[in-house]
Design an enzyme around this catalytic site. Structure first.
Site, PDB file in Angstrom:
ATOM      1  N   ASP A  23       0.823  -1.219   0.000  1.00 60.96           N
ATOM      2  CA  ASP A  23       0.000   0.000   0.000  1.00 60.96           C
ATOM      3  C   ASP A  23       0.859   1.272   0.000  1.00 60.96           C
ATOM      4  O   ASP A  23       1.960   1.275   0.545  1.00 60.96           O
ATOM      5  CB  ASP A  23      -0.913  -0.031   1.235  1.00 60.96           C
ATOM      6  CG  ASP A  23      -2.050   0.961   1.125  1.00 60.96           C
ATOM      7  OD1 ASP A  23      -2.361   1.407   0.002  1.00 60.96           O
ATOM      8  OD2 ASP A  23      -2.649   1.279   2.170  1.00 60.96           O
ATOM      9  N   ASN A  71     -11.007  -2.859  -4.957  1.00 60.23           N
ATOM     10  CA  ASN A  71     -10.256  -1.878  -5.755  1.00 60.23           C
ATOM     11  C   ASN A  71     -10.922  -1.550  -7.101  1.00 60.23           C
ATOM     12  O   ASN A  71     -10.544  -0.570  -7.750  1.00 60.23           O
ATOM     13  CB  ASN A  71      -8.802  -2.322  -5.969  1.00 60.23           C
ATOM     14  CG  ASN A  71      -7.928  -2.205  -4.735  1.00 60.23           C
ATOM     15  OD1 ASN A  71      -7.014  -2.984  -4.531  1.00 60.23           O
ATOM     16  ND2 ASN A  71      -8.197  -1.215  -3.891  1.00 60.23           N
TER      17      ASN A  71
HETATM   18  C1  IPE Z   1      -5.347  -2.702   0.178  1.00 60.27           C
HETATM   19  O1  IPE Z   1      -5.064  -1.366  -0.014  1.00 60.27           O
HETATM   20  C2  IPE Z   1      -5.325  -3.422  -1.130  1.00 60.27           C
HETATM   21  C3  IPE Z   1      -4.016  -3.571  -1.754  1.00 60.27           C
HETATM   22  C4  IPE Z   1      -2.899  -3.089  -1.330  1.00 60.27           C
HETATM   23  C5  IPE Z   1      -4.027  -4.334  -2.963  1.00 60.27           C
HETATM   24  P1  IPE Z   1      -6.204  -0.269  -0.200  1.00 60.27           P
HETATM   25  O2  IPE Z   1      -5.501   1.015  -0.440  1.00 60.27           O
HETATM   26  O3  IPE Z   1      -7.167  -0.712  -1.225  1.00 60.27           O
HETATM   27  O4  IPE Z   1      -6.923  -0.297   1.222  1.00 60.27           O
HETATM   28  P2  IPE Z   1      -7.785   0.820   1.941  1.00 60.27           P
HETATM   29  O5  IPE Z   1      -8.816   1.283   0.944  1.00 60.27           O
HETATM   30  O6  IPE Z   1      -6.866   1.913   2.328  1.00 60.27           O
HETATM   31  O7  IPE Z   1      -8.381   0.126   3.129  1.00 60.27           O
HETATM   32  C1  IPE Z   2      -1.754   0.115  -3.276  1.00 61.59           C
HETATM   33  O1  IPE Z   2      -1.473   1.479  -3.324  1.00 61.59           O
HETATM   34  C2  IPE Z   2      -1.965  -0.481  -4.636  1.00 61.59           C
HETATM   35  C3  IPE Z   2      -3.339  -0.953  -4.897  1.00 61.59           C
HETATM   36  C4  IPE Z   2      -4.332  -0.917  -4.049  1.00 61.59           C
HETATM   37  C5  IPE Z   2      -3.600  -1.502  -6.215  1.00 61.59           C
HETATM   38  P1  IPE Z   2      -2.643   2.538  -3.325  1.00 61.59           P
HETATM   39  O2  IPE Z   2      -3.036   2.830  -4.714  1.00 61.59           O
HETATM   40  O3  IPE Z   2      -3.756   2.113  -2.428  1.00 61.59           O
HETATM   41  O4  IPE Z   2      -1.896   3.787  -2.693  1.00 61.59           O
HETATM   42  P2  IPE Z   2      -2.525   4.856  -1.714  1.00 61.59           P
HETATM   43  O5  IPE Z   2      -3.065   4.122  -0.534  1.00 61.59           O
HETATM   44  O6  IPE Z   2      -3.603   5.568  -2.468  1.00 61.59           O
HETATM   45  O7  IPE Z   2      -1.383   5.738  -1.359  1.00 61.59           O
HETATM   46 MG    MG Z   3      -4.128   2.408  -0.454  1.00 63.83          MG
END
Ligand code: IPE
Ligand code: IPE
Ligand code: MG
Length: 247
Positions: A23, A71
């Site tokens: 993340d 997602n």
């Molecule tokens: C969790 O991260 C999913 C992945 C890293 C693939 P998210 O960014 O989707 O989680 P939330 O929305 O902050 O809980």
């Molecule tokens: C995790 O990084 C990757 C996926 C969930 C695919 P994020 O895209 O959630 O990054 P932040 O949380 O917005 O910084």
């Molecule tokens: Mg995220």
């Protein structure tokens, strides 16, 4: 083994199964005034480096959360960019095969592009016999979805007379999870869950398998996560006292 001793203090207990919630890609890009997809590209590089390092440390199962069932809520162009990256990286991930790493995917793949599904199957088949480490890539994965899928599989077995409803217990359900269906192999429960980016939640990651996992949170954003950060997480894990309900 020799590698591992050089990298970690003597006596460090290395978790058999580590899960990483990759993340912080979006915030990494935002901080630099770049589009979010650039963050995902950087995150994919980190994934390659850290997977190799996990193997060097002696980890046996390494699960990365790449895309959750939630997602899909993101803007279409971001989802498309992530799917394009998966396709590209599935070609590059073949390098891992040369390093004796087995690659499996967990999650509901039926919703993914057909070409991506084909690549996933072919990578799995080609790496089937490698055993230095098993890499599980969670794509369109959700812990709740996984449990519902397992419950459905058991219901069908009862319906067809293959088993009795009274035989359903925790082990029967566990045996139907994606992590138990690795072509003849079953991943053990996850021992350590690492979440970078400062968030302290599971976000539907391995909610069954993490029942007794240790958690390690860090504010580092995933694209900035370095091999030494993985080592720090393993060392922190090694100092924990796991009781599993005992004393
Ligand atoms: C969790 O991260 C999913 C992945 C890293 C693939 P998210 O960014 O989707 O989680 P939330 O929305 O902050 O809980
Ligand atoms: C995790 O990084 C990757 C996926 C969930 C695919 P994020 O895209 O959630 O990054 P932040 O949380 O917005 O910084
Ligand atoms: Mg995220």
């Amino acid at each position: 083994m020799a590698d591992k001793q050089n990298l970690l203090p003597a006596g460090t207990k290395v978790p058999e199964h580590i899960g990483v919630i990759m993340d912080g890609n979006g915030r990494w890009a935002k901080k630099r005034g770049l589009p979010r997809k650039v963050g995902h590209r950087e995150g994919a590089q980190t994934f390659r480096t850290i997977t190799r390092h996990a193997k060097k440390l002696g980890v046996k199962y390494f699960t990365v959360y790449a895309f959750s069932t939630e997602n899909w809520k993101r803007p279409k162009d971001e989802v498309e960019a992530i799917m394009d990256l998966f396709e590209k990286y599935l070609d590059e991930v073949r390098d891992f095969i040369e390093e004796n790493i087995r690659i499996c995917f967990i999650g509901d793949r039926s919703m993914l592009r057909e070409r991506l599904q084909q690549k996933m199957r072919s990578v799995e088949e080609d790496s089937l016999h490698f055993d230095s480490m098993t890499l599980l890539i969670a794509i369109n994965y959700g812990g709740r979805d996984e449990i519902a899928h397992a419950a459905r599989a058991l219901a069908y077995k009862v319906q067809s007379g293959e088993m009795e409803a009274s035989e359903i217990d925790a082990l029967a359900l566990e045996n139907e999870l994606y992590t138990s269906k690795l072509d003849g192999d079953k991943a053990p429960d996850v021992d350590l869950v690492i979440r970078p980016s400062g968030e302290q939640r599971l976000s539907n990651f391995m909610i069954w398998q993490a029942a007794y996992a240790e958690f390690y949170y860090t504010n580092i954003l995933w694209p900035d996560f370095k091999p030494k950060d993985l080592e720090a997480a393993v060392i922190a894990y090694s100092d924990r006292h796991r009781r599993f309900g005992g004393i």
